[in-house]
Design a protein around this motif. Structure first.
Motif, PDB file in Angstrom:
ATOM      1  N   UNK A   2       0.850  -1.205   0.000  1.00  0.00           N
ATOM      2  CA  UNK A   2       0.000   0.000   0.000  1.00  0.00           C
ATOM      3  C   UNK A   2       0.875   1.241   0.000  1.00  0.00           C
ATOM      4  N   UNK A   3       0.439   2.255  -0.669  1.00  0.00           N
ATOM      5  CA  UNK A   3       1.107   3.543  -0.573  1.00  0.00           C
ATOM      6  C   UNK A   3       0.937   4.076   0.837  1.00  0.00           C
ATOM      7  N   UNK A   4       1.951   4.732   1.323  1.00  0.00           N
ATOM      8  CA  UNK A   4       1.823   5.385   2.624  1.00  0.00           C
ATOM      9  C   UNK A   4       1.989   6.885   2.502  1.00  0.00           C
TER      10      UNK A   4
ATOM     11  N   UNK B   4      -5.230  -2.937   4.344  1.00  0.00           N
ATOM     12  CA  UNK B   4      -4.472  -2.996   5.598  1.00  0.00           C
ATOM     13  C   UNK B   4      -3.431  -4.096   5.567  1.00  0.00           C
ATOM     14  N   UNK B   5      -3.680  -5.111   4.772  1.00  0.00           N
ATOM     15  CA  UNK B   5      -2.755  -6.248   4.699  1.00  0.00           C
ATOM     16  C   UNK B   5      -1.712  -6.077   3.609  1.00  0.00           C
ATOM     17  N   UNK B   6      -1.796  -5.019   2.859  1.00  0.00           N
ATOM     18  CA  UNK B   6      -0.802  -4.776   1.803  1.00  0.00           C
ATOM     19  C   UNK B   6       0.434  -4.124   2.414  1.00  0.00           C
ATOM     20  N   UNK B   7       1.218  -4.968   3.056  1.00  0.00           N
ATOM     21  CA  UNK B   7       2.373  -4.465   3.791  1.00  0.00           C
ATOM     22  C   UNK B   7       3.685  -4.754   3.070  1.00  0.00           C
ATOM     23  N   UNK B   8       3.595  -5.281   1.862  1.00  0.00           N
ATOM     24  CA  UNK B   8       4.799  -5.590   1.113  1.00  0.00           C
ATOM     25  C   UNK B   8       5.445  -6.900   1.533  1.00  0.00           C
TER      26      UNK B   8
ATOM     27  N   UNK C  33       1.793 -12.225   0.778  1.00  0.00           N
ATOM     28  CA  UNK C  33       1.469 -12.575  -0.593  1.00  0.00           C
ATOM     29  C   UNK C  33      -0.041 -12.559  -0.784  1.00  0.00           C
ATOM     30  N   UNK C  34      -0.441 -12.512  -2.024  1.00  0.00           N
ATOM     31  CA  UNK C  34      -1.867 -12.531  -2.331  1.00  0.00           C
ATOM     32  C   UNK C  34      -2.481 -13.830  -1.837  1.00  0.00           C
ATOM     33  N   UNK C  35      -1.725 -14.905  -2.051  1.00  0.00           N
ATOM     34  CA  UNK C  35      -2.230 -16.209  -1.608  1.00  0.00           C
ATOM     35  C   UNK C  35      -2.423 -16.235  -0.102  1.00  0.00           C
ATOM     36  N   UNK C  36      -1.527 -15.568   0.609  1.00  0.00           N
ATOM     37  CA  UNK C  36      -1.616 -15.566   2.059  1.00  0.00           C
ATOM     38  C   UNK C  36      -2.666 -14.638   2.618  1.00  0.00           C
ATOM     39  N   UNK C  37      -3.168 -13.748   1.771  1.00  0.00           N
ATOM     40  CA  UNK C  37      -4.094 -12.737   2.267  1.00  0.00           C
ATOM     41  C   UNK C  37      -5.478 -13.289   2.594  1.00  0.00           C
ATOM     42  N   UNK C  38      -5.887 -14.267   1.837  1.00  0.00           N
ATOM     43  CA  UNK C  38      -7.264 -14.751   1.999  1.00  0.00           C
ATOM     44  C   UNK C  38      -7.563 -15.114   3.445  1.00  0.00           C
TER      45      UNK C  38
ATOM     46  N   UNK D 191       2.739  -6.902 -10.867  1.00  0.00           N
ATOM     47  CA  UNK D 191       2.044  -6.866  -9.586  1.00  0.00           C
ATOM     48  C   UNK D 191       0.685  -7.522  -9.614  1.00  0.00           C
ATOM     49  N   UNK D 192       0.118  -7.683 -10.778  1.00  0.00           N
ATOM     50  CA  UNK D 192      -1.208  -8.294 -10.795  1.00  0.00           C
ATOM     51  C   UNK D 192      -2.014  -7.837 -11.978  1.00  0.00           C
TER      52      UNK D 192
END
Lengths: 176, 259
Positions: free
Chosen positions: A12-14, A48-52, A55-60, A97-98
């Motif tokens: 995420x941009x900060x 909130x989970x886009x912390x760099x 992973x996308x897979x881990x986000x679910x 990135x997607x």
């Protein structure tokens, strides 16, 4: 189908963002674009989970835990695509990135899945300053679309002089 | 548009923390100009005079509206000139008020709650607020809603504007109101009134999208509109005839707002 996206680590941009949590939603104001975004609960949780590091897979699983309900991987990807589209993710290469939201919708339609219903993000542009250091909004010389002749003047005695075929007219106030 | 005429009469006021000077080329004109001071304005003296807004006339019966040294409008219609001057004054205060966030839109008071009506220019916001008043609410704000740090809505308008004269005095004694309802709508002929219930986040977004000076003070604007939207019912949708929409809104408000 999800291999390339699952390896990415959305960030995420900060910088240049103001974030205000409203219940399970989040309001994000982008100072650079002067746009405000209302992130619906899924988008807010994904953002909130886009912390760099996640992973996308881990986000679910994480987002599901945050929301207290199961979240389909396609919903995660759609949220990411929408966050990317409105410029809230750090990205230098969309292909790395997607996928874009357009690609997501096309893929969903081809697969015969249910179309994504309501958008997960609502956006609005904040107004420009009507006045700045002596500027005016009163018949400054240009307007207007047909009858949209300077709403600032209640009596509407401005007359919009528009040439045929032109989109904008000139605001004219009678002096006699 | 001509040289800056001299002003013989001036009145310094402060409204919502903004100092300004109202000026005219004769006492009679100043009396009319002074009626354009926004609600809550009080005479002031001392240093820091603030931006000047003036109205002058000459031997050729041309009225000139000035903001500072800039002639904003020249015309032979006094009502038009006063309307233009009032607009400039309101916009200046709305943009520069240090402790307020002004939101483009109207507001009506009902059971000590504010019903905020937001929409695009020429979308019928003023018409809907007028119908809310006819249906039993009281006028509170026209063109701008003035929100304070706690998100409360202060009355805002000008007694000198004809649209405000009807019900202003009664409401002037009532303090700032909490926001009970945020309605984003615009007129579309042939449609009914079937608004979509929205979230508090949608309400914050709608207020921010109409907040004057949001770009200049985004952090404060966000804080204020967040407070304003807390607990408010948020509705969004197109409307047809304003009277029917107003009746439906007050019926909903009657169910939601405790007396």
């Amino acid at each position: 189908m999800h291999g390339r996206q699952n390896n990415s680590l959305p960030q995420a941009r900060r910088n240049g963002l103001l974030v205000e949590h409203v219940g399970s939603e989040a309001i994000v104001y982008d100072v650079e674009s002067s746009k405000a975004h209302c992130l619906k609960p899924v988008a807010a949780a994904v953002f909130a989970r886009c912390d760099g590091e996640t992973s996308v897979a881990g986000m679910s699983e994480l987002v599901a835990a945050d929301l207290g309900e199961a979240v389909d991987a396609e919903v995660i990807e759609d949220a990411l695509a929408q966050l990317r589209e409105v410029g809230l993710l750090v990205t230098s290469d969309a292909a790395v990135d997607g996928v874009s939201r357009r690609q997501m919708l096309r893929r969903t339609a081809v697969a015969g899945g249910a179309a994504m219903a309501a958008p997960l993000i609502a956006s609005a542009l904040t107004p420009t300053a009507a006045l700045a250091n002596g500027g005016t909004s009163v018949c400054s010389g240009s307007c207007c679309y047909d009858t949209d002749c300077h709403p600032a003047i209640e009596s509407r005695k401005c007359a919009c002089q528009k040439q045929a075929g032109e989109k904008e007219g000139i605001c004219v106030v009678a002096t006699s | 548009m001509g040289t800056t005429p001299g002003f013989t009469d001036e009145l310094a006021v402060e409204a919502h923390g903004v100092r300004l000077v109202l000026a005219a080329s004769d006492p009679g004109l100043l009396a009319k100009v002074s009626e354009l001071a926004p609600t809550g304005a009080a005479p002031t003296s001392g240093g820091g005079r603030g931006q000047r807004f003036g109205l002058s006339t000459d031997d050729e019966d041309v009225y000139r509206v000035l903001q500072g040294e800039t002639v904003a409008l020249a015309c032979r219609d006094l009502d038009l000139a006063l309307a233009a001057l009032g607009t400039l004054v309101e916009e200046h205060v709305a943009f520069h008020a240090p402790e307020r966030v002004f939101v483009n839109g109207g507001a009506a008071q009902f059971r000590r709650r504010a019903i905020l009506v937001l929409g695009p220019p020429l979308g019928g916001t003023t018409t809907l607020v007028g119908e809310l008043v006819r249906a039993g609410a009281s006028e509170w704000c026209d063109r701008y809603a003035a929100l304070d740090r706690q998100g409360l809505v202060h009355p805002y308008g000008a007694r000198g504007r004809k649209a405000d004269r009807r019900l202003w005095d009664a409401d002037d004694r009532v303090g700032p109101l909490p926001v009970g309802m945020i309605v984003t709508t615009h007129y579309k002929p042939g449609t009914g009134w079937n608004p979509r219930p929205c979230t508090e986040g949608d309400g914050v977004l709608a207020l921010l999208a109409h907040a004057v000076a949001a770009r200049e003070r985004p952090e404060y604007a966000l804080q204020v509109v967040r407070a304003a939207a807390a607990g408010a019912t948020v509705l969004e949708g197109e409307r047809g005839e304003a009277g029917r929409a107003a009746e439906a809104l007050l019926e909903t408000a009657g169910e939601l707002f405790s007396v």
